[in-house]
Design a protein around this motif. Sequence first.
Motif, PDB file in Angstrom:
ATOM      1  N   UNK A   1     -14.062  -7.595   3.575  1.00  0.00           N
ATOM      2  CA  UNK A   1     -15.036  -8.491   3.064  1.00  0.00           C
ATOM      3  C   UNK A   1     -16.799  -8.062   4.141  1.00  0.00           C
ATOM      4  N   UNK A   2     -17.163  -9.089   3.578  1.00  0.00           N
ATOM      5  CA  UNK A   2     -18.302  -9.526   4.900  1.00  0.00           C
ATOM      6  C   UNK A   2     -17.890  -8.810   6.059  1.00  0.00           C
ATOM      7  N   UNK A   3     -18.759  -7.756   7.267  1.00  0.00           N
ATOM      8  CA  UNK A   3     -18.250  -7.797   8.522  1.00  0.00           C
ATOM      9  C   UNK A   3     -16.841  -7.371   8.528  1.00  0.00           C
ATOM     10  N   UNK A   4     -16.907  -6.402   7.467  1.00  0.00           N
ATOM     11  CA  UNK A   4     -15.828  -5.234   7.939  1.00  0.00           C
ATOM     12  C   UNK A   4     -15.622  -4.976   8.716  1.00  0.00           C
ATOM     13  N   UNK A   5     -14.499  -4.502   9.623  1.00  0.00           N
ATOM     14  CA  UNK A   5     -14.068  -3.580  10.745  1.00  0.00           C
ATOM     15  C   UNK A   5     -12.418  -4.014  10.883  1.00  0.00           C
TER      16      UNK A   5
ATOM     17  N   UNK B   1     -29.328 -13.407  14.201  1.00  0.00           N
ATOM     18  CA  UNK B   1     -29.283 -14.688  14.387  1.00  0.00           C
ATOM     19  C   UNK B   1     -30.907 -15.548  13.596  1.00  0.00           C
ATOM     20  N   UNK B   2     -31.783 -14.582  13.866  1.00  0.00           N
ATOM     21  CA  UNK B   2     -33.024 -15.100  13.067  1.00  0.00           C
ATOM     22  C   UNK B   2     -32.410 -15.885  11.845  1.00  0.00           C
ATOM     23  N   UNK B   3     -32.053 -15.030  11.590  1.00  0.00           N
ATOM     24  CA  UNK B   3     -31.326 -15.437   9.917  1.00  0.00           C
ATOM     25  C   UNK B   3     -30.850 -17.061  10.166  1.00  0.00           C
ATOM     26  N   UNK B   4     -29.609 -16.752  10.723  1.00  0.00           N
ATOM     27  CA  UNK B   4     -29.300 -18.169  10.838  1.00  0.00           C
ATOM     28  C   UNK B   4     -29.708 -19.137  10.932  1.00  0.00           C
TER      29      UNK B   4
ATOM     30  N   UNK C   1     -26.811 -18.973   0.511  1.00  0.00           N
ATOM     31  CA  UNK C   1     -26.211 -17.936  -0.378  1.00  0.00           C
ATOM     32  C   UNK C   1     -24.983 -17.517   0.760  1.00  0.00           C
ATOM     33  N   UNK C   2     -24.103 -16.609  -0.157  1.00  0.00           N
ATOM     34  CA  UNK C   2     -22.671 -16.560   0.763  1.00  0.00           C
ATOM     35  C   UNK C   2     -23.227 -15.839   1.504  1.00  0.00           C
ATOM     36  N   UNK C   3     -21.787 -15.719   2.700  1.00  0.00           N
ATOM     37  CA  UNK C   3     -22.493 -14.647   4.238  1.00  0.00           C
ATOM     38  C   UNK C   3     -22.863 -12.949   3.401  1.00  0.00           C
ATOM     39  N   UNK C   4     -23.192 -12.774   4.250  1.00  0.00           N
ATOM     40  CA  UNK C   4     -23.585 -10.952   4.391  1.00  0.00           C
ATOM     41  C   UNK C   4     -22.997  -9.984   5.130  1.00  0.00           C
ATOM     42  N   UNK C   5     -22.769  -9.098   4.917  1.00  0.00           N
ATOM     43  CA  UNK C   5     -22.351  -8.157   6.029  1.00  0.00           C
ATOM     44  C   UNK C   5     -23.485  -8.171   7.466  1.00  0.00           C
ATOM     45  N   UNK C   6     -24.186  -8.004   7.169  1.00  0.00           N
ATOM     46  CA  UNK C   6     -25.445  -8.742   8.063  1.00  0.00           C
ATOM     47  C   UNK C   6     -25.799  -9.947   8.954  1.00  0.00           C
ATOM     48  N   UNK C   7     -24.840 -11.069   8.632  1.00  0.00           N
ATOM     49  CA  UNK C   7     -24.858 -11.717   9.169  1.00  0.00           C
ATOM     50  C   UNK C   7     -23.338 -12.685  10.012  1.00  0.00           C
ATOM     51  N   UNK C   8     -22.634 -11.304   9.216  1.00  0.00           N
ATOM     52  CA  UNK C   8     -21.384 -11.917   9.691  1.00  0.00           C
ATOM     53  C   UNK C   8     -21.251 -10.420  10.996  1.00  0.00           C
TER      54      UNK C   8
END
Length: 265
Positions: free
Chosen positions: A195-199, A9-12, A155-162
């Motif tokens: 991809x980023x946020x994979x589950x 939330x802080x990063x976005x 920047x491209x979305x990271x796992x930490x954002x997604x």
Amino acid sequence: MTRAGIAAARSSTAQLAEIVSQMDDDQWELPSACAGWRVIDVVAHLAALASEAVDPPPPDPSWPKNRERYHDLRVDERRGRSHAEVLDEWHRSTPRQLDLLEAAQEPPVADEPVVVPGLGTYPRHLLANTMAFNVFCHLRNDLLAPGGPLPFTLPEPTDGLVAPAVDFMLAGLPQMQGPELTATVHRPLVLDLTGPGATTVTITPATEPDGRLTVAAGADAATRIHSTALGFIAWATTREPWRDHCRITGDASAATPFLDCLDII
């Protein structure tokens, strides 16, 4: 707890602030990819959410029960304000909202159930993921090109954002549409996100007539829905057609009604 949600939330929010600082008056008036909302209205929506988190208004029985219509109401209340007034509310309330969400990661309040009208009940600590989802989704899908009107890049979305955004969506999936969505699932379905946020999770039918779907980690069904996690954020909120993002293996007839119905707010 969901400290990853706070970080996301802080990063976005910081990325949105970066975009805001580059915009001119004409760009604020452009139609966003969120139907009926200008770019400034998307920020007004986020400002309204932040203000309500900081200073919750007393319940009003005249408010729309439908959560999307409620959001429209709050945006409409701000349509007469200048761009500067909307931005001032967002700048004032958002840091306080983030601080409150950070405090909500600590026991004993972290696991307190919180009812979000129209969306379901969540442990208090997961509200950080709600904000992570809201800011990420609106910024990346409704404001920035190619879906939105703004020509800025991030920047491209990271796992930490997604990942925190996806976690909230999966928590809300059994709750937001209730019986309407429950009725579409008669056999377990695997949702495989890459991809980023994979589950990978299995969506299991309700076991009681008035029950809910369950979402559990792991793959425990023959029918699978394959998508990127970024695509999931777009199609599961009906911003884009699921057929543009999903590949089904197994019994497509078991997955299609669910995919046609799903609409996470």
